[in-house]
Design a protein around this motif. Structure first.
Motif, PDB file in Angstrom:
ATOM      1  N   VAL A   1      13.515 -70.365 -37.343  1.00 43.80           N
ATOM      2  CA  VAL A   1      12.659 -70.486 -38.521  1.00 43.80           C
ATOM      3  C   VAL A   1      11.366 -69.721 -38.263  1.00 43.80           C
ATOM      4  CG1 VAL A   1      11.435 -72.051 -40.065  1.00 43.80           C
ATOM      5  CG2 VAL A   1      13.623 -72.753 -39.052  1.00 43.80           C
TER       6      VAL A   1
ATOM      7  N   VAL B   1       7.346 -79.210 -46.987  1.00 44.17           N
ATOM      8  CA  VAL B   1       7.467 -77.744 -47.081  1.00 44.17           C
ATOM      9  C   VAL B   1       7.346 -77.380 -48.541  1.00 44.17           C
ATOM     10  CG1 VAL B   1       9.029 -75.777 -46.839  1.00 44.17           C
ATOM     11  CG2 VAL B   1       8.880 -77.471 -45.028  1.00 44.17           C
TER      12      VAL B   1
ATOM     13  N   PHE C   1       8.212 -70.444 -51.074  1.00 43.20           N
ATOM     14  CA  PHE C   1       9.289 -69.720 -50.400  1.00 43.20           C
ATOM     15  C   PHE C   1       8.856 -68.273 -50.225  1.00 43.20           C
ATOM     16  CE2 PHE C   1      10.281 -69.743 -54.964  1.00 43.20           C
ATOM     17  CZ  PHE C   1      10.506 -68.407 -55.236  1.00 43.20           C
TER      18      PHE C   1
ATOM     19  N   ARG D   1       5.751 -69.575 -48.331  1.00 36.75           N
ATOM     20  CA  ARG D   1       6.272 -70.786 -47.702  1.00 36.75           C
ATOM     21  C   ARG D   1       5.288 -71.311 -46.655  1.00 36.75           C
ATOM     22  NH1 ARG D   1      11.928 -70.307 -44.832  1.00 36.75           N
ATOM     23  NH2 ARG D   1      10.686 -69.378 -43.148  1.00 36.75           N
TER      24      ARG D   1
ATOM     25  N   VAL E   1       4.550 -74.920 -44.006  1.00 32.30           N
ATOM     26  CA  VAL E   1       4.860 -76.243 -43.470  1.00 32.30           C
ATOM     27  C   VAL E   1       3.532 -76.971 -43.321  1.00 32.30           C
ATOM     28  CG1 VAL E   1       5.837 -77.547 -41.554  1.00 32.30           C
ATOM     29  CG2 VAL E   1       6.897 -75.394 -42.260  1.00 32.30           C
TER      30      VAL E   1
ATOM     31  N   ALA F   1      13.018 -75.685 -44.237  1.00 31.42           N
ATOM     32  CA  ALA F   1      12.680 -74.260 -44.252  1.00 31.42           C
ATOM     33  C   ALA F   1      13.875 -73.410 -43.830  1.00 31.42           C
ATOM     34  CB  ALA F   1      11.485 -74.001 -43.340  1.00 31.42           C
TER      35      ALA F   1
ATOM     36  N   ASP G   1      16.228 -73.039 -46.589  1.00 30.52           N
ATOM     37  CA  ASP G   1      15.611 -72.589 -47.841  1.00 30.52           C
ATOM     38  C   ASP G   1      15.817 -73.616 -48.950  1.00 30.52           C
ATOM     39  OD1 ASP G   1      14.498 -70.116 -47.039  1.00 30.52           O
ATOM     40  OD2 ASP G   1      16.471 -69.178 -47.122  1.00 30.52           O
TER      41      ASP G   1
END
Length: 421
Positions: free
Chosen positions: A224, A245, A248, A252, A254, A280, A283
């Protein structure tokens, strides 16, 4: 509605439904646990009797205030949408058509908010009584205002696109509006971390240290790509622990709550982040976005058919139909909740399984689940129908049972955590 409109609506509905089913079959992990998801663990193997009682007492009134607000908001939407009161309200408004759409959305949203405000205040007092928030009433009010502004803006954009398409293409508007609204769902998911989240929280990079190093090593091992892990100042609003999360591609991120970083041991915090890294890696935000885009097609197709039946011979391009559209949206959202949440629970279960396999530490995972549940007073045994209709995540006891199924050597009883008041 003329025959061309009905055929177009049916075609959009069919395309959206086929796309949703195909994407759900392809992308949703319908059996994330080998052999099937096990039954929930016994409550007393995870929590003390006092903890179970406290969580159930807290959850009872959460449901009362939450469901009460839902019922009132639905009644308000239906009263304006399915009677002539909504049409009369919009007909009193002046200005170009798009401005009348915005005014209608704003008026109905604010009326609904005022009538449900007592439930929000009672819920807020309930959280304060149980120590689940320390936020001042001024901060609570500011967050509510920001939430209303975001809701009004996003709903207005969608309705302006919908009504504008119907005015420009009276016969084929469902196809054009469906495509545009599906695109807006994807764009909204992409920009949400950059546009909406900063309105409510501040974010800083996770400081250098053992936890950051462990997270980056885990992300690298799981394949990731993570530029950074962000810490949200969520503790100013809530004492519960969480991570998530969002976005995208290049947006994206975290995010972990600051109190999670400070209050959990590193092994338990790593288990939380491993769950988010699994989202993640798969997706899952993209999965939710494309399912939402196909659901938008279904919704527009159904809307075209419903307006033809309920629109009192008014064309979809008439702003006076905005209350009807909002009422149909409210009812449709409620009816679609079981399917939406069933998909969410399977995706969350897969993330749990992946987190367990990535960390190889079921003890930390179970202790983390227990700690999060005790801190948030999560009901370990919610009513089955409530979990079916509104539960977006597996229950804590189901998640513990999954860990014990994958790692049967884990002992059943864990240390007590002081009751949170």
């Amino acid at each position: 509605m003329n025959h061309a409109d009905r055929r177009t609506s049916l075609a959009v509905l069919l395309v959206g439904a086929v796309a949703f089913v195909a994407l759900a079959v392809w992308l949703v992990p319908w059996q994330p646990v080998p052999g099937g998801t096990p039954p929930p663990a016994p409550p007393r193997s995870v929590f003390s009797a006092e903890e179970v009682s406290a969580a159930q007492d807290f959850a009872t009134w959460v449901r009362v205030w939450g469901w009460g607000s839902l019922v009132v908001s639905l009644l308000v939407a239906c009263w304006f949408g399915f009677t002539r009161h909504g049409i009369r309200l919009v007909e009193r408004m002046r200005g170009p058509w798009w401005w009348r759409v915005v005014l209608a959305v704003t008026a109905l949203e604010l009326i609904g908010r005022v009538l449900t405000l007592p439930f929000a205040v009672l819920m807020r007092r309930h959280l304060l009584d149980y120590g689940l928030t320390r936020q001042a009433w001024s901060g609570f009010a500011a967050d509510m205002v920001r939430t209303e502004l975001v809701t009004i803006l996003t709903t207005s954009v969608g309705l302006v696109v919908l009504v504008g398409c119907a005015r420009r293409w009276p016969r084929g508007w469902p196809a054009v509006a469906g495509g545009l609204l599906s695109g807006l769902v994807l764009v909204g998911s992409f920009v949400y971390p950059l546009v909406v989240e900063p309105l409510f929280n501040s974010f800083t990079p996770l400081p250098d240290g053992a936890l950051r190093s462990q997270i980056l090593r885990l992300a690298d091992r799981e394949g990731v790509h993570v530029d950074d892990v962000l810490v949200s100042d969520a503790s100013r609003r809530t004492t519960t622990l969480n991570a998530y999360v969002s976005g995208f591609g290049s947006t994206r991120r975290v995010v972990v709550y600051d109190n999670l970083v400070h209050d959990l041991p590193d092994d338990q915090a790593l288990a939380v982040v491993a769950h988010e890294l699994a989202h993640a890696r798969h997706d899952d935000v993209v999965t939710g976005s494309v399912l939402g885009a196909s659901a938008a097609l279904v919704g527009v197709g159904l809307l075209g058919l419903a307006v033809g039946a309920l629109g009192r011979r008014r064309p979809m391009g008439d702003p006076a139909l905005v209350p009807l559209v909002l009422a149909l949206l409210a009812v449709g959202t409620l009816l679609a909740s079981p399917l939406e949440n069933a998909v969410s629970r399977e995706i969350e279960t897969r993330a749990d399984v992946d987190a367990l396999r990535a960390t190889h530490d079921p003890d930390a995972f179970i202790r983390m689940q227990r700690e999060l549940a005790v801190r948030s007073l999560a009901d370990p045994t919610p009513p089955a129908w409530s979990q079916f209709w509104f539960g977006s995540h597996p229950t804590t006891l189901t998640r513990v049972a999954i860990a014990r199924t994958l790692y049967p050597e884990v002992p059943p009883l864990y240390r007590k955590v002081p009751r949170v008041r």
